[in-house]
Design a protein around this motif. Structure first.
Motif, mmCIF file in Angstrom:
data_model
loop_
_atom_site.group_PDB
_atom_site.id
_atom_site.type_symbol
_atom_site.label_atom_id
_atom_site.label_comp_id
_atom_site.label_asym_id
_atom_site.label_seq_id
_atom_site.Cartn_x
_atom_site.Cartn_y
_atom_site.Cartn_z
ATOM 1 N N THR A 126 -47.403 -25.069 -23.525
ATOM 2 C CA THR A 126 -46.251 -24.365 -22.967
ATOM 3 C C THR A 126 -46.649 -23.350 -21.902
ATOM 4 O OG1 THR A 126 -46.337 -22.598 -24.616
ATOM 5 C CG2 THR A 126 -45.050 -24.545 -25.184
ATOM 6 N N SER A 127 -45.655 -22.984 -21.113
ATOM 7 C CA SER A 127 -45.726 -21.826 -20.237
ATOM 8 C C SER A 127 -44.321 -21.253 -20.149
ATOM 9 C CB SER A 127 -46.237 -22.199 -18.838
ATOM 10 O OG SER A 127 -46.249 -21.058 -17.996
ATOM 11 N N ALA A 128 -44.160 -19.977 -20.492
ATOM 12 C CA ALA A 128 -42.849 -19.338 -20.497
ATOM 13 C C ALA A 128 -42.867 -18.142 -19.565
ATOM 14 C CB ALA A 128 -42.466 -18.911 -21.912
ATOM 15 N N PHE A 129 -41.768 -17.913 -18.847
ATOM 16 C CA PHE A 129 -41.725 -16.828 -17.883
ATOM 17 C C PHE A 129 -40.282 -16.581 -17.449
ATOM 18 C CE2 PHE A 129 -42.655 -20.876 -15.918
ATOM 19 C CZ PHE A 129 -41.706 -20.982 -14.914
ATOM 20 N N SER A 130 -40.076 -15.413 -16.851
ATOM 21 C CA SER A 130 -38.821 -15.088 -16.182
ATOM 22 C C SER A 130 -39.130 -14.953 -14.702
ATOM 23 C CB SER A 130 -38.236 -13.778 -16.717
ATOM 24 O OG SER A 130 -37.894 -13.889 -18.082
ATOM 25 N N SER A 138 -42.729 -30.206 -8.670
ATOM 26 C CA SER A 138 -42.171 -28.929 -9.115
ATOM 27 C C SER A 138 -42.842 -28.416 -10.377
ATOM 28 C CB SER A 138 -40.666 -29.058 -9.340
ATOM 29 O OG SER A 138 -40.016 -29.362 -8.140
ATOM 30 N N PHE A 139 -43.205 -29.324 -11.267
ATOM 31 C CA PHE A 139 -43.880 -28.922 -12.490
ATOM 32 C C PHE A 139 -44.697 -30.096 -12.993
ATOM 33 C CE2 PHE A 139 -39.791 -30.655 -13.715
ATOM 34 C CZ PHE A 139 -40.051 -31.428 -14.827
ATOM 35 N N THR A 142 -43.595 -34.045 -19.855
ATOM 36 C CA THR A 142 -43.417 -32.626 -19.576
ATOM 37 C C THR A 142 -41.972 -32.378 -19.163
ATOM 38 O OG1 THR A 142 -45.704 -32.495 -18.788
ATOM 39 C CG2 THR A 142 -44.254 -30.652 -18.252
ATOM 40 N N ARG A 143 -41.355 -31.328 -19.710
ATOM 41 C CA ARG A 143 -39.976 -30.971 -19.368
ATOM 42 C C ARG A 143 -39.883 -29.466 -19.175
ATOM 43 N NH1 ARG A 143 -36.021 -34.309 -22.601
ATOM 44 N NH2 ARG A 143 -34.491 -32.940 -21.596
ATOM 45 N N VAL A 144 -38.807 -29.047 -18.516
ATOM 46 C CA VAL A 144 -38.526 -27.630 -18.315
ATOM 47 C C VAL A 144 -37.258 -27.283 -19.075
ATOM 48 C CG1 VAL A 144 -37.994 -25.807 -16.663
ATOM 49 C CG2 VAL A 144 -39.656 -27.582 -16.067
ATOM 50 N N ILE A 145 -37.357 -26.291 -19.961
ATOM 51 C CA ILE A 145 -36.197 -25.781 -20.696
ATOM 52 C C ILE A 145 -35.672 -24.569 -19.939
ATOM 53 C CG2 ILE A 145 -35.371 -24.832 -22.872
ATOM 54 C CD1 ILE A 145 -37.694 -26.236 -24.262
ATOM 55 N N ASP A 146 -34.435 -24.676 -19.467
ATOM 56 C CA ASP A 146 -33.824 -23.558 -18.740
ATOM 57 C C ASP A 146 -33.129 -22.655 -19.760
ATOM 58 O OD1 ASP A 146 -32.477 -21.797 -17.084
ATOM 59 O OD2 ASP A 146 -32.159 -23.315 -15.532
ATOM 60 N N GLN A 155 -34.865 -17.514 -16.930
ATOM 61 C CA GLN A 155 -35.897 -17.695 -17.952
ATOM 62 C C GLN A 155 -36.175 -19.195 -18.124
ATOM 63 O OE1 GLN A 155 -32.943 -15.873 -18.620
ATOM 64 N NE2 GLN A 155 -34.004 -14.096 -17.760
ATOM 65 N N LYS A 156 -37.448 -19.550 -18.036
ATOM 66 C CA LYS A 156 -37.825 -20.959 -18.118
ATOM 67 C C LYS A 156 -39.011 -21.136 -19.052
ATOM 68 C CE LYS A 156 -36.219 -21.801 -13.410
ATOM 69 N NZ LYS A 156 -34.969 -22.454 -13.863
ATOM 70 N N VAL A 157 -39.037 -22.309 -19.712
ATOM 71 C CA VAL A 157 -40.165 -22.685 -20.554
ATOM 72 C C VAL A 157 -40.569 -24.110 -20.196
ATOM 73 C CG1 VAL A 157 -41.062 -22.931 -22.892
ATOM 74 C CG2 VAL A 157 -39.252 -21.254 -22.419
ATOM 75 N N VAL A 158 -41.812 -24.278 -19.753
ATOM 76 C CA VAL A 158 -42.348 -25.613 -19.489
ATOM 77 C C VAL A 158 -43.022 -26.097 -20.771
ATOM 78 C CG1 VAL A 158 -43.828 -27.004 -18.012
ATOM 79 C CG2 VAL A 158 -42.745 -24.931 -17.102
ATOM 80 N N VAL A 159 -42.643 -27.287 -21.246
ATOM 81 C CA VAL A 159 -43.205 -27.830 -22.490
ATOM 82 C C VAL A 159 -43.817 -29.206 -22.198
ATOM 83 C CG1 VAL A 159 -41.736 -26.566 -24.085
ATOM 84 C CG2 VAL A 159 -40.905 -28.705 -23.127
ATOM 85 N N HIS A 160 -44.990 -29.441 -22.777
ATOM 86 C CA HIS A 160 -45.713 -30.699 -22.570
ATOM 87 C C HIS A 160 -46.227 -31.200 -23.910
ATOM 88 C CE1 HIS A 160 -48.479 -33.675 -20.965
ATOM 89 N NE2 HIS A 160 -49.463 -33.105 -21.628
#
Length: 785
Positions: free
Chosen positions: A397-401, A256-257, A360-364, A318-323
């Protein structure tokens, strides 16, 4: 994703008329403020004060020598296969045309020098790769591109757009300037809405020598890992499917990520990396932006324009992937500052996230908004802020809606604030069908900041007023709303309804750089598609020239006129913009008894004569310092204008029987002996006699007052004066003559037993002119023997 957003045709906008070769000056012009008694001397003085700052060239962004600097910009990948179209954007932010030499490289590294391209001054154009491939041959339907041009840093903005309209897929890539990297590492992260998606990795060799590249792919949910080593021949580009390396086969479920780490044995920017996450069945596409951890300057990342709400009734998540690309654990904190429709501001804090090395985690973010009971339909604009405790540059990071269906994705680039070149921006804008450009400008500081923006049109410019952005706030500028709403700018101009494209540039004001970030987003809210574009200037805008308007003004006593200090700026490439009212000027006069400008420039004509109205203010100016960083050196601008005041009413003479007296400084003295009737005028018995006052009216006069205010009682209380004004009337008024003329017949009452010392009769003539009024007083003195 970019369906109907990028048209498959080549077009260009018109050349703008303002084209200045000289850059802005920072010379402090000190002007003499002493007054002059004659208008000719005043005009001579004014000619000295209007020396323009543009007459001295500015060493901004390296000065004239920087105009000869060669730049090589590289794009890692374009393709005309599998239903994709490809276009290249060239955006010239300077005042002179730029010649660009494009070179295409096939996947195997074959070279084709495309025809030279000229980009007009302050203009942009799109080039369809099909046009070049038609000349280069089929092997160039897929590959990489490099562009060479000469000019100052960042004067040319470039970007590749890949579009698959059938599957609603779109990706953009900003070209990279070679030779400016910090390390040989590149890091990126991805996210997919379903396990059916795929991640395509592109690696491109930008050099004429072979390179060895190491790739580490770490997938989450399910957890997988792959290490790859490969060789890249000179100018070779490899397109890799991540599933093949993570799972061993291309049809298996994708994580998924996850994260992708690239390193090589060359020098910085010898290898470019980009990746594209897509789910064609859902119409999902997410460009993956790689960053160089060695280029980190701070532990703060911020983004402008986080979309919150719905698209075509679909809620956005809205999500932010952080590594963590560092070798030690890091803690990530964040917040979402937003502005509501009532213009109030608040923020939502995100729960801290702890990341181990390579984790790596996803911030919801949407969960955090929901937990605070946020009414998303009330949010006008929002930003995103992250901080981390690890080494500089280690948070990727990668941030998006993303919409519920996955078809609509709005990406928010996150930038290291300290690593930005300047608080400026220069973007193309378009209005095409349902698609239009939105610009975001975010304040990244804890104090209010200001910026000025300019929209280039096919003819002229549109200049919004100075904009203040509250701490943490994101300002949103909707170009379609400005045009369709016919909202006037600071000069009263509106964007013509037929305008569909142009260029927008903005710059912070004030002496501190890197206080704002910005980007443009091409948005189609009907289909939910969008693309990003962000390009800075090397330094902020600087003072170009200034003046006071009107340059000359004359009026009658008592009139009021607004003098306004005007300023014109230029960007660091020498492109001058339309003027605007200067910020907080101070006004003063060489003679306040003639013209009094007050504190705002609203000037009152006090008394007859000529004066100089001076305006002084502090204007921004930026130099390129020895460290190749922009340095602030403000300009103390002083400009002036002529203010002349003439009498509202010119009293000519007074008569009484045979006595006549010319007015001298508004006083006429009538000697009773000259009248032939001294006893009748000056006797002890009371009685009436008449006098007549002749006057010229101001040229602007439209009428006289017919009330008692036209003439006053005597200057002293009636019980102690020798003469009392018994009555008055206007006669023989001719407002069509030149000059306009009139008479006042006054009847005086002599009081018996007077002292004959108080003998001044006050006369006032008042009336109307234009939208104002005028009023002038004079004295008639009666001298008795």
């Amino acid at each position: 994703m970019l369906r109907n957003l990028i048209q498959p045709r080549t077009y260009r906008i018109n050349k703008f008329s303002l084209c200045f070769w000289a850059t802005a000056t920072l010379m402090f012009v000190i002007l003499s403020l002493s007054g002059f008694s004659r208008l000719a001397n005043v005009k001579a003085r004014r000619s000295v004060s209007t020396v323009n700052a543009k007459d001295t060239k500015l060493g901004c962004c390296g000065g004239d020598e920087a105009n000869k600097k060669e730049h090589v910009l590289a794009g890692s990948y374009y393709t005309l296969k599998d239903g994709f179209s490809a276009q290249l954007l060239l955006n010239n932010k300077g005042p002179v045309p730029i010649e660009v030499q494009p070179t295409l490289f096939s996947l195997k590294g074959a070279r084709f020098n495309a025809p030279l391209v000229t980009v007009d001054a302050t203009a942009h154009l799109f080039i369809d790769f099909n046009d070049w491939v038609a000349l280069a041959g089929e092997q160039f339907r897929e590959g990489s591109v490099q562009l060479k041009h000469v000019g100052k840093d960042l004067v040319l903005g470039t970007q590749i757009y890949l579009t698959n309209e059938t599957h609603s897929l779109g990706f953009e890539e900003k070209l990279t300037e070679l030779g400016q990297g910090a390390s040989t590492r590149l890091e990126g992260v991805w996210w997919l809405p379903s396990p059916k998606g795929e991640v395509t990795l592109v690696l491109s060799n930008t050099t004429d020598g072979p390179l060895t590249v190491s790739v580490k792919i770490l997938g989450e949910e399910p957890k997988r890992a792959a290490d790859i080593t490969l060789e890249l021949l000179p100018y070779e580009t490899k397109v890799l499917n991540s599933q093949r390396y993570l799972v061993g086969k291309m049809q298996a479920a994708m994580s998924s990520f996850g994260s992708i780490s690239v390193s090589h044995n060359g020098t910085p920017h010898d290898v470019l990396a980009r990746a594209m996450a897509a789910d064609a069945d859902q119409g999902f596409s997410l460009p993956i932006q790689f960053s160089d951890p060695g280029g980190g300057k701070s532990n703060r990342l911020q983004g402008a324009g986080l979309r919150i709400g719905r698209v075509r009734k679909e809620p956005l998540s809205q999500k932010v992937v952080v590594h963590n690309a560092g070798q030690t654990a890091t803690s990530v904190t964040g917040r979402v500052p937003y502005t509501k429709s009532d213009k109030s501001m608040t923020e939502v804090n995100l729960s801290p996230v702890e990341l181990a090395p390579d984790e790596t985690r996803v911030i919801d973010v949407s969960l955090a908004l929901d937990s605070h009971g946020i009414r998303r339909n009330e949010i006008v604009s929002a930003g995103l802020e992250l901080e981390h405790t690890g080494p500089l540059g280690s948070l990727i990071t990668s941030a998006f809606s993303v919409s519920l269906s996955g078809n609509h994705v709005f990406r928010v680039p996150l930038w290291d604030i300290a690593a930005q070149r300047s608080a400026t921006g220069g973007y193309p804008w378009f209005i095409d069908g349902n698609s239009a450009t939105v610009v975001y400008v975010k304040n990244v500081t804890a104090v209010p900041q200001h910026y000025r923006m300019y929209l280039k049109l096919s003819e002229g410019e549109y200049v919004p007023g100075l904009t203040t952005v509250a701490p943490g706030q994101t300002a949103l500028i909707d170009v379609r709303r400005l045009r369709d709403g016919q909202i006037p700018d600071v000069n009263g101009k509106t964007i013509p309804l037929h305008e569909t494209q142009g260029q927008v540039q903005w710059s912070m004001t004030g002496g501190v750089d890197r206080v704002l970030i910005g980007r443009s987003e091409q948005v189609d809210l009907v289909s939910g598609t969008s693309s990003n574009y962000a390009c800075q200037n090397c330094c902020g805008n600087s003072f170009y020239d200034g003046w006071v308007t009107p340059g000359e003004s004359s009026g009658i006593e008592g009139y009021q006129l607004l003098f306004t200090a005007m300023q014109r700026d230029a960007n660091c490439y020498g492109q001058a913009y339309l003027p605007y009212p200067a910020s907080v000027p101070s006004y003063f006069s060489t003679d306040n008894s003639v013209c009094d400008p007050g504190f705002t420039g609203l000037t009152t004509g006090v008394g007859t004569g000529t004066s100089i109205i001076n305006a002084g203010w502090t204007a921004d100016a930026w130099f390129m310092g020895l460290s190749e960083q922009c340095e602030y050196t403000p300009v103390e601008a002083v400009r002036e204008a002529i203010c002349a005041v003439r009498p509202a009413v010119d009293f000519v003479r007074a008569t009484m029987y045979s006595a006549t007296s010319e007015f001298n400084t508004r006083v006429a003295t009538l000697n009773a002996l000259d009248s032939g009737r001294p006893e009748e005028i000056c006797g002890d018995d009371s009685g009436d006699f008449e006098a007549r006052v002749f006057f010229n009216l101001p040229a602007e006069a439209t009428g006289l007052s017919n009330t008692r205010s036209g003439a006053n009682e005597v200057g002293e209380p009636p019980n102690i004066n020798d003469f009392i004004l018994r009555g008055w009337r206007f006669e023989n008024v001719n407002t069509s003559s030149v000059p306009k003329k009139g008479e006042m017949l006054i009847t005086l009452l002599r009081r018996g037993g007077g002292t004959r010392e108080r003998n001044s009769i006050s006369i006032k003539v008042a009336g109307d002119y234009g939208t104002g009024t005028f009023s002038t007083e004079a004295l008639v003195k009666v001298v008795c023997p």
